[in-house]
Design a protein around this motif. Structure first.
Motif, PDB file in Angstrom:
ATOM      1  N   LEU A 321       0.999  -1.180  -0.035  1.00 13.33           N
ATOM      2  CA  LEU A 321      -0.040   0.142   0.123  1.00 13.33           C
ATOM      3  C   LEU A 321       0.819   1.346   0.030  1.00 13.33           C
ATOM      4  O   LEU A 321       0.718   2.112  -0.676  1.00 13.33           O
ATOM      5  CB  LEU A 321      -0.835  -0.144   1.201  1.00 13.33           C
ATOM      6  N   LEU A 322       2.023   1.146   0.695  1.00  6.19           N
ATOM      7  CA  LEU A 322       2.782   2.464   0.923  1.00  6.19           C
ATOM      8  C   LEU A 322       3.574   2.492  -0.372  1.00  6.19           C
ATOM      9  O   LEU A 322       3.519   3.801  -1.053  1.00  6.19           O
ATOM     10  CB  LEU A 322       3.839   2.129   1.830  1.00  6.19           C
ATOM     11  N   ASP A 323       3.927   1.456  -1.202  1.00  5.86           N
ATOM     12  CA  ASP A 323       4.498   1.465  -2.385  1.00  5.86           C
ATOM     13  C   ASP A 323       3.752   2.389  -3.461  1.00  5.86           C
ATOM     14  O   ASP A 323       4.052   3.132  -4.062  1.00  5.86           O
ATOM     15  CB  ASP A 323       4.708   0.446  -2.930  1.00  5.86           C
ATOM     16  N   HIS A 324       2.377   1.954  -3.305  1.00 10.33           N
ATOM     17  CA  HIS A 324       1.213   2.448  -4.043  1.00 10.33           C
ATOM     18  C   HIS A 324       1.009   4.070  -3.951  1.00 10.33           C
ATOM     19  O   HIS A 324       0.843   4.584  -4.795  1.00 10.33           O
ATOM     20  CB  HIS A 324      -0.071   1.617  -3.900  1.00 10.33           C
ATOM     21  N   LEU A 325       1.308   4.364  -2.787  1.00  6.16           N
ATOM     22  CA  LEU A 325       1.131   5.720  -2.551  1.00  6.16           C
ATOM     23  C   LEU A 325       2.364   6.580  -2.717  1.00  6.16           C
ATOM     24  O   LEU A 325       2.355   7.788  -2.557  1.00  6.16           O
ATOM     25  CB  LEU A 325       0.816   5.937  -0.799  1.00  6.16           C
ATOM     26  N   GLY A 326       3.433   5.858  -3.205  1.00  4.01           N
ATOM     27  CA  GLY A 326       4.759   6.551  -3.572  1.00  4.01           C
ATOM     28  C   GLY A 326       5.778   6.579  -2.416  1.00  4.01           C
ATOM     29  O   GLY A 326       6.819   7.300  -2.574  1.00  4.01           O
ATOM     30  N   GLU A 327       5.453   5.972  -1.341  1.00  8.00           N
ATOM     31  CA  GLU A 327       6.290   5.887  -0.217  1.00  8.00           C
ATOM     32  C   GLU A 327       7.388   4.729  -0.252  1.00  8.00           C
ATOM     33  O   GLU A 327       7.253   3.772   0.627  1.00  8.00           O
ATOM     34  CB  GLU A 327       5.742   5.895   1.224  1.00  8.00           C
TER      35      GLU A 327
END
Ligand code: IPM
Ligand code: MN
Length: 371
Positions: A321-327
Motif C-alpha cells: 500500500l505504501l509503495d502504491h502511495l509513492g512511499e
C-alpha cells in the motif's frame, strides 16, 4: 498526509488491520508522512443487523480514497458466497481493480516446505487478472420446470442429458467465463512492465488446450503483447503443469500472469511455498483509481479475538500500500523490518512461535523507528 480507507471486516480482520495500521503509522513517523485512517463498518455484523452488503453510499465514500486497507470477510453465520461476492468481489469490480498482484517470495528466516529451496529460489510475482474469467457471475441453476432455457442449451451443444421438463427433480447448473481482449491485454501488459524491472521473464498460465475459446483469446493477446517486449523472455504453461513446476522449480519464475480463477488457485499454492497463508499479501490494483490491499487469507473465525493471528501478511500488504502511495523507502523499510523480526524469532504460533498479533506488530514498528 495520506488518506486511507480501512475495512477491518470479519473474524480476525479487525485485529490484523489494527496491527497493520500500527506498523504503517510507525513507518510514517520514521519517514516523515502522516496517514489519516478512515474506518468503514462493512462486513458480516452490519449485514446481519441491516441486510446491507456494499451500498452505493459506501462506494461513493470509498471512491474518494486512493487506497483501501482491507482485513478479511467471511462469517460462519452467513451462507458462503454472500459476503465474498457482495463485498470483496463487489469492491474489486466496482473500482475496476483489474490487477491482483501477489508476490510469492520466501523471506529470510522463513521455512518453506520445499526441500533444498531458499530465498534465492522463491521470488516471483503472480499477476492475477482480477475482473473477468469465471468471476463475472454469469450463470444459473435451473430445474426441470424452468427448462425451456435448458432445452436450448442442450440442443445447441448436444449435451448428453435426458431432461424431463415436467419434473423438478431434473436440475442443471452452468457458469460462463468471459475473457475480453481489453481485459486480458491490460493485465498482460502490466506483467510485462513489471518484468522489465526484474529478471525479464513472463510466464502465461492458462488451459488453452481445453478451454480453447476464452484461453485461446488470452494466448493470442499474450503473444501480441510479448512481441512488443523483445527484451523479455516469454513462455506458456498449462495450469496443471504449473502447479508441478511451482513445487519442483520455483526458481524458474519471475512474473506469472494468469486469468482470474487460476490465479486464485495457484496463489494459495504460492502462499504455502513462501511459508504459509500467514505470510501472503495481495494488492487489488487499479493504477488510475482506488486500489485495495489485503492479506490473501480469509477471516479465520475460530481465531477471532484471541490475538494469535499472524499479522505479517497484512503488514506486508501494508508495505505494498505504501509503495502504491509513492512511499517507496518506507515500503522497503516495512518489509526489512518484517524480515528482521522473523530472524529474531518474534513470530506467531503458525510459524512455531508464541508471540501475539499485536506484539509482533509492536516489534516490527519498533524496528522501523530505530532503523
Ligand atoms: C482470494 C479469495 C477470494 C477470491 C474469495 C474470498 C472471493 O479466495 O482473494 O483469493 O476467490 O478471489
Ligand atoms: Mn483465494
Amino acid at each position: 498526509m495520506h488518506r486511507v480507507a480501512v475495512i477491518g471486516g470479519d473474524g480476525i480482520g479487525p485485529e490484523i488491520i489494527e496491527a497493520g495500521t500500527r506498523v504503517l503509522d510507525a513507518a510514517g513517523e520514521r519517514y516523515g508522512f502522516d496517514i489519516s485512517w478512515q474506518r468503514f463498518d462493512i462486513g458480516a455484523e452490519r449485514y446481519l443487523e441491516t441486510g446491507m452488503l456494499l451500498t452505493e453510499d459506501d462506494l461513493a465514500e470509498l471512491a474518494r480514497y486512493p487506497a483501501i486497507y482491507f482485513g478479511a470477510i467471511g462469517d460462519d453465520r452467513v451462507k458462503p458466497g454472500i459476503l465474498e461476492k457482495g463485498i470483496l468481489l463487489a469492491l474489486r469490480f466496482a473500482f475496476d481493480q483489474y490487477i491482483n498482484l501477489r508476490p510469492i517470495r520466501l523471506l529470510r528466516g522463513v521455512q518453506t516446505p520445499l526441500a533444498g529451496k531458499g530465498p534465492e529460489d522463491i521470488d516471483f510475482l503472480v499477476v492475477r487478472e482480477n475482473t473477468e474469467d469465471f468471476y463475472v457471475g454469469i450463470g444459473s441453476r435451473l430445474q426441470g420446470r424452468e427448462a425451456k432455457e435448458l432445452e436450448v442449451i442442450r440442443d445447441l451443444y448436444s449435451i448428453r442429458f435426458d431432461l424431463d421438463v415436467e419434473s423438478d427433480a431434473d436440475e442443471i447448473a452452468y457458469q460462463i467465463g468471459v475473457v475480453s481482449r481489453e481485459g486480458s491485454e491490460r493485465a498482460i501488459r502490466y506483467a510485462f512492465d513489471l518484468a522489465m524491472r526484474r529478471r525479464k521473464k513472463v510466464t502465461s498460465v492458462d488451459k488453452a488446450n481445453v478451454l480453447t475459446d476464452i484461453y485461446g483469446l488470452w494466448r493470442d493477446v499474450f503473444g501480441q503483447v510479448a512481441a512488443g517486449y523483445p527484451d523479455v523472455e516469454s513462455e506458456f504453461n498449462f495450469v496443471d503443469a504449473v502447479t508441478m513446476w511451482f513445487v519442483k522449480n520455483p526458481e524458474w519464475f519471475d512474473v506469472v500472469v494468469t486469468p482470474n480463477m487460476f490465479g486464485d488457485i495457484i496463489t494459495d499454492l504460492g502462499a504455502m511455498i513462501q511459508g504459509g497463508l500467514g505470510l501472503a499479501p495481495g494488492g487489488n490494483i487499479n493504477p488510475g483509481g482506488t486500489s485495495m490491499f489485503e492479506p490473501i487469507h480469509g477471516s479465520a473465525p475460530k481465531y477471532r479475538g484471541l490475538g494469535v493471528a499472524n499479522p505479517v501478511a497484512t503488514i506486508w500488504a501494508g508495505s505494498m500500500l505504501l509503495d502504491h502511495l509513492g512511499e517507496h523507502e518506507a515500503a522497503d523499510a516495512v518489509l526489512s523490518a518484517i524480515e528482521a523480526s522473523i530472524a529474531q524469532g518474534v513470530v506467531t504460533k503458525d510459524m512455531g512461535g508464541s508471540v501475539g498479533t499485536m506484539a509482533v506488530a509492536e516489534h516490527i514498528a519498533a524496528t522501523i523507528l530505530t532503523s
